[in-house]
Design a protein around this motif. Structure first.
Motif, PDB file in Angstrom:
ATOM      1  N   GLY A 114       0.804  -1.219   0.000  1.00 55.48           N
ATOM      2  CA  GLY A 114       0.000   0.000   0.000  1.00 55.48           C
ATOM      3  C   GLY A 114       0.833   1.264   0.000  1.00 55.48           C
ATOM      4  O   GLY A 114       0.407   2.307  -0.508  1.00 55.48           O
ATOM      5  N   GLU A 115       2.036   1.179   0.551  1.00 56.15           N
ATOM      6  CA  GLU A 115       2.948   2.326   0.571  1.00 56.15           C
ATOM      7  C   GLU A 115       3.857   2.357  -0.659  1.00 56.15           C
ATOM      8  O   GLU A 115       4.741   3.214  -0.757  1.00 56.15           O
ATOM      9  CB  GLU A 115       3.799   2.292   1.847  1.00 56.15           C
ATOM     10  CG  GLU A 115       2.965   2.520   3.113  1.00 56.15           C
ATOM     11  CD  GLU A 115       3.786   2.380   4.388  1.00 56.15           C
ATOM     12  OE1 GLU A 115       4.972   1.997   4.297  1.00 56.15           O
ATOM     13  OE2 GLU A 115       3.235   2.672   5.464  1.00 56.15           O
ATOM     14  N   SER A 119       8.157  -3.613  -5.894  1.00 59.20           N
ATOM     15  CA  SER A 119       8.240  -3.379  -7.338  1.00 59.20           C
ATOM     16  C   SER A 119       6.883  -3.667  -7.977  1.00 59.20           C
ATOM     17  O   SER A 119       6.237  -4.666  -7.653  1.00 59.20           O
ATOM     18  CB  SER A 119       9.292  -4.297  -7.964  1.00 59.20           C
ATOM     19  OG  SER A 119      10.571  -4.045  -7.437  1.00 59.20           O
ATOM     20  N   ASN A 120       6.448  -2.784  -8.845  1.00 60.47           N
ATOM     21  CA  ASN A 120       5.189  -2.962  -9.578  1.00 60.47           C
ATOM     22  C   ASN A 120       3.979  -3.132  -8.644  1.00 60.47           C
ATOM     23  O   ASN A 120       3.063  -3.911  -8.934  1.00 60.47           O
ATOM     24  CB  ASN A 120       5.285  -4.167 -10.521  1.00 60.47           C
ATOM     25  CG  ASN A 120       6.331  -3.993 -11.587  1.00 60.47           C
ATOM     26  OD1 ASN A 120       6.322  -3.006 -12.321  1.00 60.47           O
ATOM     27  ND2 ASN A 120       7.262  -4.931 -11.674  1.00 60.47           N
ATOM     28  N   SER A 121       3.979  -2.393  -7.527  1.00 60.25           N
ATOM     29  CA  SER A 121       2.887  -2.519  -6.547  1.00 60.25           C
ATOM     30  C   SER A 121       1.522  -2.328  -7.188  1.00 60.25           C
ATOM     31  O   SER A 121       0.595  -3.119  -6.952  1.00 60.25           O
ATOM     32  CB  SER A 121       3.065  -1.498  -5.416  1.00 60.25           C
ATOM     33  OG  SER A 121       4.162  -1.806  -4.611  1.00 60.25           O
ATOM     34  N   GLU A 122       1.382  -1.287  -7.993  1.00 58.37           N
ATOM     35  CA  GLU A 122       0.067  -0.982  -8.561  1.00 58.37           C
ATOM     36  C   GLU A 122      -0.367  -2.044  -9.566  1.00 58.37           C
ATOM     37  O   GLU A 122      -1.527  -2.464  -9.575  1.00 58.37           O
ATOM     38  CB  GLU A 122       0.067   0.401  -9.211  1.00 58.37           C
ATOM     39  CG  GLU A 122      -1.327   0.866  -9.571  1.00 58.37           C
ATOM     40  CD  GLU A 122      -1.441   2.363  -9.717  1.00 58.37           C
ATOM     41  OE1 GLU A 122      -2.550   2.827 -10.026  1.00 58.37           O
ATOM     42  OE2 GLU A 122      -0.437   3.072  -9.530  1.00 58.37           O
ATOM     43  N   SER A 147      -4.648   3.727   1.649  1.00 57.77           N
ATOM     44  CA  SER A 147      -3.729   3.632   0.510  1.00 57.77           C
ATOM     45  C   SER A 147      -4.472   3.790  -0.806  1.00 57.77           C
ATOM     46  O   SER A 147      -5.389   3.017  -1.106  1.00 57.77           O
ATOM     47  CB  SER A 147      -3.015   2.270   0.530  1.00 57.77           C
ATOM     48  OG  SER A 147      -2.370   2.025  -0.704  1.00 57.77           O
ATOM     49  N   GLY A 148      -4.038   4.755  -1.605  1.00 57.77           N
ATOM     50  CA  GLY A 148      -4.640   4.931  -2.920  1.00 57.77           C
ATOM     51  C   GLY A 148      -4.435   3.705  -3.800  1.00 57.77           C
ATOM     52  O   GLY A 148      -5.332   3.310  -4.551  1.00 57.77           O
ATOM     53  N   HIS A 153      -8.074  -0.134  -6.332  1.00 55.31           N
ATOM     54  CA  HIS A 153      -8.109  -1.378  -7.103  1.00 55.31           C
ATOM     55  C   HIS A 153      -8.883  -2.468  -6.356  1.00 55.31           C
ATOM     56  O   HIS A 153      -8.816  -3.636  -6.738  1.00 55.31           O
ATOM     57  CB  HIS A 153      -6.688  -1.856  -7.408  1.00 55.31           C
ATOM     58  CG  HIS A 153      -5.937  -0.944  -8.337  1.00 55.31           C
ATOM     59  ND1 HIS A 153      -6.273  -0.802  -9.668  1.00 55.31           N
ATOM     60  CD2 HIS A 153      -4.897  -0.105  -8.128  1.00 55.31           C
ATOM     61  CE1 HIS A 153      -5.460   0.069 -10.237  1.00 55.31           C
ATOM     62  NE2 HIS A 153      -4.616   0.501  -9.325  1.00 55.31           N
ATOM     63  N   ASP A 154      -9.595  -2.075  -5.316  1.00 54.84           N
ATOM     64  CA  ASP A 154     -10.370  -3.048  -4.544  1.00 54.84           C
ATOM     65  C   ASP A 154     -11.808  -3.053  -5.049  1.00 54.84           C
ATOM     66  O   ASP A 154     -12.573  -2.130  -4.794  1.00 54.84           O
ATOM     67  CB  ASP A 154     -10.336  -2.676  -3.061  1.00 54.84           C
ATOM     68  CG  ASP A 154     -11.125  -3.663  -2.207  1.00 54.84           C
ATOM     69  OD1 ASP A 154     -11.424  -4.760  -2.712  1.00 54.84           O
ATOM     70  OD2 ASP A 154     -11.429  -3.331  -1.043  1.00 54.84           O
ATOM     71  N   ASP A 155     -12.161  -4.121  -5.762  1.00 56.85           N
ATOM     72  CA  ASP A 155     -13.515  -4.230  -6.312  1.00 56.85           C
ATOM     73  C   ASP A 155     -14.424  -5.070  -5.421  1.00 56.85           C
ATOM     74  O   ASP A 155     -15.514  -5.475  -5.823  1.00 56.85           O
ATOM     75  CB  ASP A 155     -13.477  -4.821  -7.721  1.00 56.85           C
ATOM     76  CG  ASP A 155     -12.900  -6.241  -7.736  1.00 56.85           C
ATOM     77  OD1 ASP A 155     -12.508  -6.742  -6.660  1.00 56.85           O
ATOM     78  OD2 ASP A 155     -12.850  -6.838  -8.822  1.00 56.85           O
TER      79      ASP A 155
END
Length: 205
Positions: A114-115, A119-122, A147-148, A153-155
């Motif tokens: 979330g922070e 690597s490639n978190s999003e 966390s944005g 991205h939470d559906d």
């Protein structure tokens, strides 16, 4: 379509808590298979204490009697610069194109993702699903909300949050300390693994 959990860890060494956690997650999340994924000695963010071969051997011993458990040494075979969770999950997604995959982790790792520390978190959060196990002192819902990367991205199905209902704090580091100091951690790990450690004189001073 199978439901598969990818359970990555150092397993340095594997403990009965690892096995109990995997069993609990499989039952609660109705998983068909859990893939034990020992990390590689080549990873820069880990300090491991024995070889990949020894850790892999002990995981194989520990899980051999459970038909839901399997082992994969994918990360151990990769070059250091190729090792990250997003790349690993892409590999397993290609390996199981018709199955539903989940990455199994503790709430402490959810905080790091979330922070944006991974690597490639999003990309990881936008493309894959997670089973997140509670950790003392971490509010998982609050972590997602703050966390944005996580909340956007939470559906509703991205994160399956699990409170195991029992705090089991025996860790691999505790077992290593016991072995190094001449203690007796025998019943904290599978018996076969305990005898393997003794036979190969692992984790000694």
């Amino acid at each position: 379509m199978a439901r598969i959990g990818i359970y990555g860890s150092s397993f340095d060494p594997i403990t009965n808590v690892h096995l109990w956690t995997a069993s609990t997650v499989a039952h609660r999340s109705k998983l068909d298979t859990i893939v034990f994924l020992p990390c590689s000695n080549k990873r820069k963010d880990k300090r491991l204490h024995i070889s990949d071969e020894h850790r892999k051997n002990m995981v194989m011993m520990a899980i051999e009697d459970n038909p839901k458990f399997t082992l994969h040494d994918y990360e151990m075979k990769q070059d250091a610069w190729k090792i990250d969770t997003y790349t690993t999950m892409k590999y397993f997604s290609a390996l199981h194109p018709h199955d539903e995959l989940f990455f199994i982790m503790g709430a402490d790792l959810l905080v790091d993702i979330g922070e944006g520390k991974w690597s490639n978190s999003e990309k990881l959060v936008s493309e894959f699903k997670f089973i997140v196990m509670a950790r003392n002192g971490i509010d998982m819902l609050s972590t997602i909300g703050k966390s944005g990367i996580l909340r956007n991205h939470d559906d509703g199905s991205t994160f399956h949050l699990i409170d195991k209902g029992l705090a089991m704090d025996i860790s691999s580091s505790y077992i290593r300390d016991e072995l190094r100091m001449g203690g007796e951690p025998r019943y904290l790990m599978p018996d076969k693994c305990y005898h393997y450690i003794k036979e190969h004189e692992l984790y000694k001073k």
